[in-house]
Motif scaffolding. Structure first.
Motif, PDB file in Angstrom:
ATOM      1  N   LEU A 203       3.500  16.576   4.704  1.00 51.35           N
ATOM      2  CA  LEU A 203       3.198  15.243   5.227  1.00 51.35           C
ATOM      3  C   LEU A 203       3.876  14.209   4.347  1.00 51.35           C
ATOM      4  O   LEU A 203       3.800  14.296   3.108  1.00 51.35           O
ATOM      5  N   THR A 204       4.507  13.228   4.958  1.00 54.62           N
ATOM      6  CA  THR A 204       5.067  12.122   4.176  1.00 54.62           C
ATOM      7  C   THR A 204       3.919  11.275   3.631  1.00 54.62           C
ATOM      8  O   THR A 204       2.767  11.383   4.084  1.00 54.62           O
ATOM      9  N   ALA A 205       4.240  10.420   2.680  1.00 57.50           N
ATOM     10  CA  ALA A 205       3.221   9.523   2.120  1.00 57.50           C
ATOM     11  C   ALA A 205       2.584   8.679   3.219  1.00 57.50           C
ATOM     12  O   ALA A 205       1.365   8.477   3.245  1.00 57.50           O
ATOM     13  N   SER A 206       3.414   8.215   4.165  1.00 56.80           N
ATOM     14  CA  SER A 206       2.895   7.396   5.258  1.00 56.80           C
ATOM     15  C   SER A 206       1.961   8.202   6.164  1.00 56.80           C
ATOM     16  O   SER A 206       0.897   7.718   6.574  1.00 56.80           O
ATOM     17  N   GLN A 207       2.348   9.447   6.489  1.00 52.87           N
ATOM     18  CA  GLN A 207       1.497  10.299   7.331  1.00 52.87           C
ATOM     19  C   GLN A 207       0.175  10.618   6.638  1.00 52.87           C
ATOM     20  O   GLN A 207      -0.874  10.672   7.277  1.00 52.87           O
ATOM     21  N   PHE A 208       0.243  10.823   5.321  1.00 50.61           N
ATOM     22  CA  PHE A 208      -0.977  11.131   4.569  1.00 50.61           C
ATOM     23  C   PHE A 208      -1.918   9.927   4.582  1.00 50.61           C
ATOM     24  O   PHE A 208      -3.129  10.067   4.789  1.00 50.61           O
ATOM     25  N   LEU A 209      -1.371   8.735   4.387  1.00 50.32           N
ATOM     26  CA  LEU A 209      -2.188   7.517   4.445  1.00 50.32           C
ATOM     27  C   LEU A 209      -2.789   7.331   5.836  1.00 50.32           C
ATOM     28  O   LEU A 209      -3.943   6.930   5.976  1.00 50.32           O
ATOM     29  N   GLN A 210      -2.000   7.641   6.867  1.00 47.46           N
ATOM     30  CA  GLN A 210      -2.508   7.491   8.225  1.00 47.46           C
ATOM     31  C   GLN A 210      -3.647   8.472   8.490  1.00 47.46           C
ATOM     32  O   GLN A 210      -4.595   8.148   9.206  1.00 47.46           O
TER      33      GLN A 210
ATOM     34  N   VAL B  18       0.831  -1.207   0.000  1.00 43.66           N
ATOM     35  CA  VAL B  18       0.000   0.000   0.000  1.00 43.66           C
ATOM     36  C   VAL B  18       0.863   1.254   0.000  1.00 43.66           C
ATOM     37  O   VAL B  18       0.643   2.181  -0.782  1.00 43.66           O
ATOM     38  N   ILE B  19       1.866   1.310   0.861  1.00 43.80           N
ATOM     39  CA  ILE B  19       2.711   2.503   0.970  1.00 43.80           C
ATOM     40  C   ILE B  19       3.454   2.775  -0.342  1.00 43.80           C
ATOM     41  O   ILE B  19       3.633   3.931  -0.743  1.00 43.80           O
TER      42      ILE B  19
ATOM     43  N   LEU C 255      -7.723   3.987  -1.048  1.00 39.37           N
ATOM     44  CA  LEU C 255      -6.347   4.099  -1.539  1.00 39.37           C
ATOM     45  C   LEU C 255      -6.315   4.846  -2.871  1.00 39.37           C
ATOM     46  O   LEU C 255      -5.443   5.694  -3.102  1.00 39.37           O
ATOM     47  N   TYR C 256      -7.267   4.549  -3.736  1.00 40.04           N
ATOM     48  CA  TYR C 256      -7.368   5.262  -5.019  1.00 40.04           C
ATOM     49  C   TYR C 256      -7.564   6.760  -4.779  1.00 40.04           C
ATOM     50  O   TYR C 256      -6.934   7.603  -5.424  1.00 40.04           O
ATOM     51  N   LEU C 257      -8.429   7.106  -3.813  1.00 40.75           N
ATOM     52  CA  LEU C 257      -8.644   8.512  -3.466  1.00 40.75           C
ATOM     53  C   LEU C 257      -7.330   9.165  -3.027  1.00 40.75           C
ATOM     54  O   LEU C 257      -7.014  10.290  -3.446  1.00 40.75           O
ATOM     55  N   CYS C 258      -6.557   8.471  -2.197  1.00 33.15           N
ATOM     56  CA  CYS C 258      -5.273   9.010  -1.733  1.00 33.15           C
ATOM     57  C   CYS C 258      -4.315   9.257  -2.896  1.00 33.15           C
ATOM     58  O   CYS C 258      -3.577  10.250  -2.899  1.00 33.15           O
TER      59      CYS C 258
ATOM     60  N   GLN D  49      -1.388  -1.696   8.021  1.00 37.50           N
ATOM     61  CA  GLN D  49      -2.073  -1.797   6.724  1.00 37.50           C
ATOM     62  C   GLN D  49      -1.210  -1.243   5.598  1.00 37.50           C
ATOM     63  O   GLN D  49      -1.230  -1.760   4.485  1.00 37.50           O
ATOM     64  N   GLN D  50      -0.451  -0.195   5.881  1.00 36.97           N
ATOM     65  CA  GLN D  50       0.378   0.427   4.843  1.00 36.97           C
ATOM     66  C   GLN D  50       1.439  -0.541   4.312  1.00 36.97           C
ATOM     67  O   GLN D  50       1.840  -0.451   3.155  1.00 36.97           O
ATOM     68  N   HIS D  51       1.875  -1.455   5.153  1.00 38.40           N
ATOM     69  CA  HIS D  51       2.905  -2.411   4.724  1.00 38.40           C
ATOM     70  C   HIS D  51       2.312  -3.762   4.328  1.00 38.40           C
ATOM     71  O   HIS D  51       3.040  -4.724   4.091  1.00 38.40           O
ATOM     72  N   ASN D  52       0.989  -3.809   4.239  1.00 42.27           N
ATOM     73  CA  ASN D  52       0.317  -4.981   3.673  1.00 42.27           C
ATOM     74  C   ASN D  52       0.280  -4.878   2.153  1.00 42.27           C
ATOM     75  O   ASN D  52       0.430  -3.789   1.584  1.00 42.27           O
ATOM     76  N   TYR D  53       0.021  -6.007   1.516  1.00 49.20           N
ATOM     77  CA  TYR D  53      -0.129  -5.997   0.060  1.00 49.20           C
ATOM     78  C   TYR D  53      -1.549  -5.572  -0.314  1.00 49.20           C
ATOM     79  O   TYR D  53      -2.496  -5.782   0.442  1.00 49.20           O
ATOM     80  N   VAL D  54      -1.681  -4.977  -1.483  1.00 49.22           N
ATOM     81  CA  VAL D  54      -2.965  -4.427  -1.933  1.00 49.22           C
ATOM     82  C   VAL D  54      -4.046  -5.503  -1.964  1.00 49.22           C
ATOM     83  O   VAL D  54      -5.204  -5.233  -1.645  1.00 49.22           O
ATOM     84  N   TYR D  55      -3.694  -6.721  -2.326  1.00 49.17           N
ATOM     85  CA  TYR D  55      -4.713  -7.771  -2.463  1.00 49.17           C
ATOM     86  C   TYR D  55      -5.404  -8.086  -1.136  1.00 49.17           C
ATOM     87  O   TYR D  55      -6.493  -8.660  -1.120  1.00 49.17           O
ATOM     88  N   LYS D  56      -4.801  -7.681  -0.016  1.00 47.42           N
ATOM     89  CA  LYS D  56      -5.411  -7.932   1.293  1.00 47.42           C
ATOM     90  C   LYS D  56      -6.465  -6.891   1.664  1.00 47.42           C
ATOM     91  O   LYS D  56      -7.170  -7.055   2.658  1.00 47.42           O
ATOM     92  N   LEU D  57      -6.563  -5.819   0.890  1.00 52.67           N
ATOM     93  CA  LEU D  57      -7.510  -4.747   1.205  1.00 52.67           C
ATOM     94  C   LEU D  57      -8.928  -5.132   0.809  1.00 52.67           C
ATOM     95  O   LEU D  57      -9.140  -5.843  -0.176  1.00 52.67           O
TER      96      LEU D  57
END
Length: 598
Positions: A388-395, A369-370, A419-422, A403-411
């Protein structure tokens, strides 16, 4: 009284992910329950388990004997070769007398008409995903089950259909359990809200507005409890350190109490996200001018007819209308994805579009995800030296570090939309074009997005059926009526509905004379006559009166919540408030009516 549905100690996990543990909930006859939870916490999974489509690890699901259950899946599947008639009536016509089957068939056709499914012989493969969802909804409603279980029933419905469904579900003594992000719908249909949070169900016996109030009370009380536990914990920790190893019975009892205290003190309540106020977005004074654009598909479907509009700087516009009236096509014409038949869009040189489409982005499921966001930018500049870093923005948009270090298929589906919105926002656009951004997003994410758009120092166009979201974000509407007719309305969705209701009442009181050739309305929504001098003075006076009433309302509400009023003062002010609101509504409606006249 035996409940329709009773769930006891239900536990469900996927590998290491625990969705819920020892979950308990009950639904009785006549209860209309809205289930709220974040994306990925198991709302749809819970509905699937209740319906028997999904297994679970432990617990009991008990239905009242002979209970008939109707279940609307989020993504229903059909035999592509069967007809709409067959797919819709498959369960509805299996039993009953000939007269009963005839009655059901008539009712089914009425419901399908309301949901704008007209060709009953059409094969299901020719229907879009949204049309198939509407056939599934019709099928569930036709069967008249004792308990309706609905997963996102308003997705793929236009505003007219949503308002019809609101009325249908609110009438009679229906019992239902539903998942929806549509807060207007929750507020008007549900009489109980259940929130799935921290693997626990919290029950609120009221509508969505009541839930918001009581949920905040629960969080405030819990926060106070944790603060008290922390103070006690520090004192008890000091006592534990001072005591010798050999302790008496009282000391051992105190030690056991200390363990419970430590558990409470170490709890964390998710803090409300800070608002992302950006100050570095620049957009010039020229945005875009829609110069007499026309667009027709085939020989019949007219989307635009000589439409003119000049978009203002910092404007936040909503686009509403029934399905098929051309809302998404208008967006694609603006972005150059579709070409007009005539006319053109003249777009300012400084405009940088950020486009969130209904189709969404196709991700690499094996990517983290990240990394999806970092591929676009390492950080987002907020201006004034802030970033904001990419990680801070996702948070900020509720993706935890895990979740950020999970793979997309797990979402989940909703998490992928988020995630698309981000990815759209990380590109740092100054003009956001959002086509149905609220579909599949949880309510917490919607609240964060609403605040982001309210503070966004650029331009925004939103196409949405989410009335609550539109009221929060936009200050102006284009209402697509179909056949190229577009109304330009200076207000949000609720104000527009109030205005149209007022217009309908006026028309009932003074019916128009029939004319052979009615005067055509101009395509840009302007009218033939202009404001008189007297009407201009009235409008100015209304603005002053509305401002004064709004200040009085704010003061009254603050005083009523202060807890400092005597019984007499409380009574007097409680009587005044609804009268004030009624007066404010009347004056606001009159102002809106006058504002429609050039």
């Amino acid at each position: 009284m035996t409940p329709y549905l009773d769930i006891q100690n239900l536990t469900k996990s996927f590998g290491e992910l625990l969705l819920f543990e020892n979950l308990n909930m009950s639904i009785a006859e006549g209860q209309r329950v809205g289930l709220i939870a974040k994306n990925g916490t198991g709302k749809s999974t819970l509905l699937s388990i209740i319906n028997g489509d999904e297994g679970y690890d432990g617990g009991d699901i008990i239905f009242r004997r002979d209970l008939r259950v109707g279940y609307l899946r989020q993504s229903p599947h059909y035999d592509p070769d069967e007809s709409v008639l067959s797919a819709c009536f498959r369960t509805a016509l299996e039993d009953g007398s000939h007269a009963e089957r005839e009655e059901k068939q008539l009712k089914a056709k009425q419901i399908l008409t309301k949901l704008k499914i007209k060709d009953l012989d059409q094969p299901m493969r020719e229907l879009s995903g949204g049309q198939q969802k509407r056939v599934a909804l019709a099928n569930v409603l036709i069967t008249e089950p004792d308990l309706l279980i609905l997963d996102e029933p308003t997705n793929h419905l236009d505003l007219e259909m949503i308002e019809w469904l609101e009325g249908f579900l609110s009438r009679g003594n229906k019992t239902l359990l539903m998942v929806t992000h549509d807060r207007f719908f929750l507020d008007r249909v549900c009489n109980i809200i259940m929130e799935l949070d921290d693997q626990t169900i919290y029950t609120y016996r009221g509508n969505y507005a009541y839930y918001l109030e009581k949920r905040q009370e629960r969080i405030d009380n819990r926060r106070a409890e944790i603060a008290r536990a922390n103070n006690l914990y520090r004192r008890e920790l000091e006592w534990m350190r001072r005591q010798p190893q050999a302790r008496g019975h009282k000391a051992r009892y105190r030690e056991e109490a200390f363990a419970d205290l430590e558990r409470i003190a170490k709890q964390r309540i998710e803090e409300r996200q800070m608002r992302l106020r950006r100050s570095n977005v620049y957009i010039g004074s020229k945005i875009f001018e829609c110069q007499y654009v026309s667009k027709t598909f085939g020989d019949q479907v007219t989307i635009l007819r000589d439409f003119y509009y000049n978009f203002a700087r910092y404007e936040k516009m909503g686009i509403v209308g029934n399905n098929g009236t051309g809302k998404s096509t208008f967006i694609k014409l603006l972005l150059g994805i579709e070409r007009p038949d005539s006319g053109k869009f003249d777009i300012g040189e400084t405009v940088r579009f950020g486009y969130f489409s209904q189709e969404g982005l196709t991700f690499n499921d094996q990517q983290k995800v990240i990394d999806v966001v970092r591929d676009i930018a390492e950080y987002i500049d907020l201006g004034s030296g802030r970033h904001l870093t990419a990680s801070q923005f996702l948070q900020h948009f509720l993706f935890t570090p895990e979740q950020q270090h999970n793979y997309v298929y797990k979402l989940s589906g909703g998490e992928k939309r988020k995630l698309y919105l981000c990815t759209v926002l990380m590109r740092n656009p100054n003009f956001l074009v959002l086509d149905e951004p609220t579909n599949d997003l949880d309510i917490q994410t919607l609240q964060i997005l609403e605040e982001y758009l309210q503070d966004f120092p650029g331009c925004v166009i939103v196409v949405s059926h989410d009335r609550y979201f539109m009221d929060k974000v936009v200050d102006h509407l284009l209402v697509f009526q179909g056949e190229g007719v577009i109304n330009d309305f200076p207000g949000n969705y609720t104000q527009y509905r109030q205005w149209t209701a007022l217009q309908s009442k006026d028309e009932e009181k003074t019916p128009k004379k029939k004319t052979a050739t009615p005067a055509p309305e101009k395509s840009n929504g302007t009218r033939q006559r202009r404001l008189t001098f007297k009407e201009k003075r009235e409008m100015e006076q209304l603005e002053h009166e509305i401002e004064a009433l709004e200040k009085e309302q704010q003061t009254l509400e603050e005083e009523l919540c202060s807890g400092k009023l005597s019984v007499e003062e409380l009574t007097a002010k409680s009587i005044r408030l609804p009268k004030l609101k009624e007066e404010l509504d009347e004056k606001s409606m009159r102002w809106l009516e006058l504002s429609e006249i050039p």
